[in-house]
Scaffold this motif. Sequence first.
Motif, PDB file in Angstrom:
ATOM      1  N   VAL A   9       0.864  -1.242   0.106  1.00  8.89           N
ATOM      2  CA  VAL A   9      -0.089   0.007   0.057  1.00  8.89           C
ATOM      3  C   VAL A   9       1.083   1.066  -0.098  1.00  8.89           C
ATOM      4  O   VAL A   9       1.607   1.312   0.906  1.00  8.89           O
ATOM      5  N   LYS A  10       0.851   2.290  -0.989  1.00  9.20           N
ATOM      6  CA  LYS A  10       1.540   3.372  -1.204  1.00  9.20           C
ATOM      7  C   LYS A  10       1.243   4.133   0.114  1.00  9.20           C
ATOM      8  O   LYS A  10       0.078   4.180   0.658  1.00  9.20           O
ATOM      9  N   PRO A  11       2.335   5.010   0.551  1.00 16.62           N
ATOM     10  CA  PRO A  11       1.781   5.853   1.631  1.00 16.62           C
ATOM     11  C   PRO A  11       0.802   6.699   1.288  1.00 16.62           C
ATOM     12  O   PRO A  11      -0.101   7.277   2.169  1.00 16.62           O
ATOM     13  N   SER A  12       0.616   7.500   0.128  1.00 18.35           N
ATOM     14  CA  SER A  12      -0.479   8.418  -0.307  1.00 18.35           C
ATOM     15  C   SER A  12      -1.654   7.574  -0.191  1.00 18.35           C
ATOM     16  O   SER A  12      -2.688   8.300   0.264  1.00 18.35           O
ATOM     17  N   ASP A  13      -1.946   6.328  -0.623  1.00 18.71           N
ATOM     18  CA  ASP A  13      -3.140   5.671  -0.479  1.00 18.71           C
ATOM     19  C   ASP A  13      -3.587   5.473   1.221  1.00 18.71           C
ATOM     20  O   ASP A  13      -4.805   5.528   1.521  1.00 18.71           O
ATOM     21  N   ARG A  14      -2.613   5.233   1.841  1.00 21.78           N
ATOM     22  CA  ARG A  14      -2.705   5.002   3.206  1.00 21.78           C
ATOM     23  C   ARG A  14      -3.299   6.184   3.954  1.00 21.78           C
ATOM     24  O   ARG A  14      -4.242   6.227   4.729  1.00 21.78           O
ATOM     25  N   ARG A  15      -2.482   7.461   3.535  1.00 28.04           N
ATOM     26  CA  ARG A  15      -2.846   8.645   4.175  1.00 28.04           C
ATOM     27  C   ARG A  15      -4.326   9.035   3.586  1.00 28.04           C
ATOM     28  O   ARG A  15      -5.284   9.526   4.470  1.00 28.04           O
ATOM     29  N   ALA A  16      -4.808   8.766   2.306  1.00 24.65           N
ATOM     30  CA  ALA A  16      -6.319   9.069   1.955  1.00 24.65           C
ATOM     31  C   ALA A  16      -7.132   8.244   2.711  1.00 24.65           C
ATOM     32  O   ALA A  16      -8.202   8.779   3.138  1.00 24.65           O
ATOM     33  N   LYS A  17      -6.866   6.986   3.305  1.00 24.07           N
ATOM     34  CA  LYS A  17      -7.847   6.426   3.843  1.00 24.07           C
ATOM     35  C   LYS A  17      -7.900   7.111   5.340  1.00 24.07           C
ATOM     36  O   LYS A  17      -9.147   7.026   5.924  1.00 24.07           O
ATOM     37  N   GLU A  18      -6.668   7.402   5.921  1.00 30.21           N
ATOM     38  CA  GLU A  18      -6.750   7.886   7.171  1.00 30.21           C
ATOM     39  C   GLU A  18      -7.604   9.066   7.361  1.00 30.21           C
ATOM     40  O   GLU A  18      -8.308   9.429   8.282  1.00 30.21           O
ATOM     41  N   VAL A  19      -7.475   9.989   6.076  1.00 28.31           N
ATOM     42  CA  VAL A  19      -8.227  11.517   5.928  1.00 28.31           C
ATOM     43  C   VAL A  19      -9.575  11.099   5.937  1.00 28.31           C
ATOM     44  O   VAL A  19     -10.462  11.677   6.666  1.00 28.31           O
ATOM     45  N   VAL A  20     -10.169  10.183   5.406  1.00 26.74           N
ATOM     46  CA  VAL A  20     -11.486   9.720   5.236  1.00 26.74           C
ATOM     47  C   VAL A  20     -12.061   9.519   6.461  1.00 26.74           C
ATOM     48  O   VAL A  20     -13.053   9.763   7.214  1.00 26.74           O
ATOM     49  N   ASN A  21     -11.370   8.603   7.133  1.00 27.95           N
ATOM     50  CA  ASN A  21     -11.707   8.107   8.662  1.00 27.95           C
ATOM     51  C   ASN A  21     -11.818   9.263   9.728  1.00 27.95           C
ATOM     52  O   ASN A  21     -12.759   9.517  10.521  1.00 27.95           O
ATOM     53  N   GLU A  22     -10.589  10.143   9.589  1.00 23.55           N
ATOM     54  CA  GLU A  22     -10.690  11.192  10.316  1.00 23.55           C
ATOM     55  C   GLU A  22     -11.714  12.294  10.124  1.00 23.55           C
ATOM     56  O   GLU A  22     -12.370  12.786  11.161  1.00 23.55           O
ATOM     57  N   TYR A  23     -12.274  12.545   8.838  1.00 22.26           N
ATOM     58  CA  TYR A  23     -13.515  13.525   8.612  1.00 22.26           C
ATOM     59  C   TYR A  23     -14.889  12.582   9.127  1.00 22.26           C
ATOM     60  O   TYR A  23     -15.580  13.380   9.533  1.00 22.26           O
ATOM     61  N   ARG A  24     -14.797  11.417   8.938  1.00 20.71           N
ATOM     62  CA  ARG A  24     -15.887  10.655   9.434  1.00 20.71           C
ATOM     63  C   ARG A  24     -16.161  11.064  11.160  1.00 20.71           C
ATOM     64  O   ARG A  24     -17.151  11.172  11.442  1.00 20.71           O
ATOM     65  N   ASN A  25     -14.994  10.813  11.763  1.00 22.93           N
ATOM     66  CA  ASN A  25     -15.093  11.071  13.146  1.00 22.93           C
ATOM     67  C   ASN A  25     -15.092  12.342  13.498  1.00 22.93           C
ATOM     68  O   ASN A  25     -16.041  12.511  14.593  1.00 22.93           O
ATOM     69  N   LYS A  26     -14.916  13.365  12.714  1.00 19.23           N
ATOM     70  CA  LYS A  26     -15.023  14.796  13.022  1.00 19.23           C
ATOM     71  C   LYS A  26     -16.567  15.053  12.909  1.00 19.23           C
ATOM     72  O   LYS A  26     -17.138  15.703  13.712  1.00 19.23           O
ATOM     73  N   PHE A  27     -17.242  14.394  11.938  1.00 17.88           N
ATOM     74  CA  PHE A  27     -18.666  14.736  11.852  1.00 17.88           C
ATOM     75  C   PHE A  27     -19.320  14.150  12.728  1.00 17.88           C
ATOM     76  O   PHE A  27     -20.493  14.730  13.085  1.00 17.88           O
ATOM     77  N   LYS A  28     -19.059  12.969  13.235  1.00 24.49           N
ATOM     78  CA  LYS A  28     -19.694  12.516  14.360  1.00 24.49           C
ATOM     79  C   LYS A  28     -19.868  12.941  15.617  1.00 24.49           C
ATOM     80  O   LYS A  28     -20.368  13.283  16.464  1.00 24.49           O
ATOM     81  N   LYS A  29     -18.442  13.717  15.970  1.00 24.33           N
ATOM     82  CA  LYS A  29     -17.994  14.481  17.166  1.00 24.33           C
ATOM     83  C   LYS A  29     -18.967  15.696  16.920  1.00 24.33           C
ATOM     84  O   LYS A  29     -19.563  16.334  17.730  1.00 24.33           O
ATOM     85  N   LEU A  30     -19.051  16.362  15.821  1.00 29.05           N
ATOM     86  CA  LEU A  30     -19.936  17.609  15.448  1.00 29.05           C
ATOM     87  C   LEU A  30     -21.263  17.290  15.928  1.00 29.05           C
ATOM     88  O   LEU A  30     -22.174  18.138  16.550  1.00 29.05           O
TER      89      LEU A  30
END
Length: 79
Positions: A9-30
């Motif tokens: 898994v390329k680092p850019s693909d790994r980071r893209a997946k992390e960004v999606v998860n981070e935003y999902r968690n941010k919306f749940k917190k909001l």
Amino acid sequence: RYDHNNSVVKPSDRRAKEVVNEYRNKFKKLDRVFAPEVVGNGADGIVGPFEMAQGRFCRGKVIPLCAGWFGEIQRISKE
């Protein structure tokens, strides 16, 4: 943290997946902070207004644009 296999898994693909998860968690917190009467404690799977708005995005989530140190760009997949 550093036990990744970059040949799989390329680092850019790994980071893209992390960004999606981070935003999902941010919306749940909001939702928990600004709409507690709708989602309650967030454990019963009820979707609040912020998470619902995220579902209206293209593909139903944030689309990250990530590039690595060596110019690699994440693969845009049709998930």
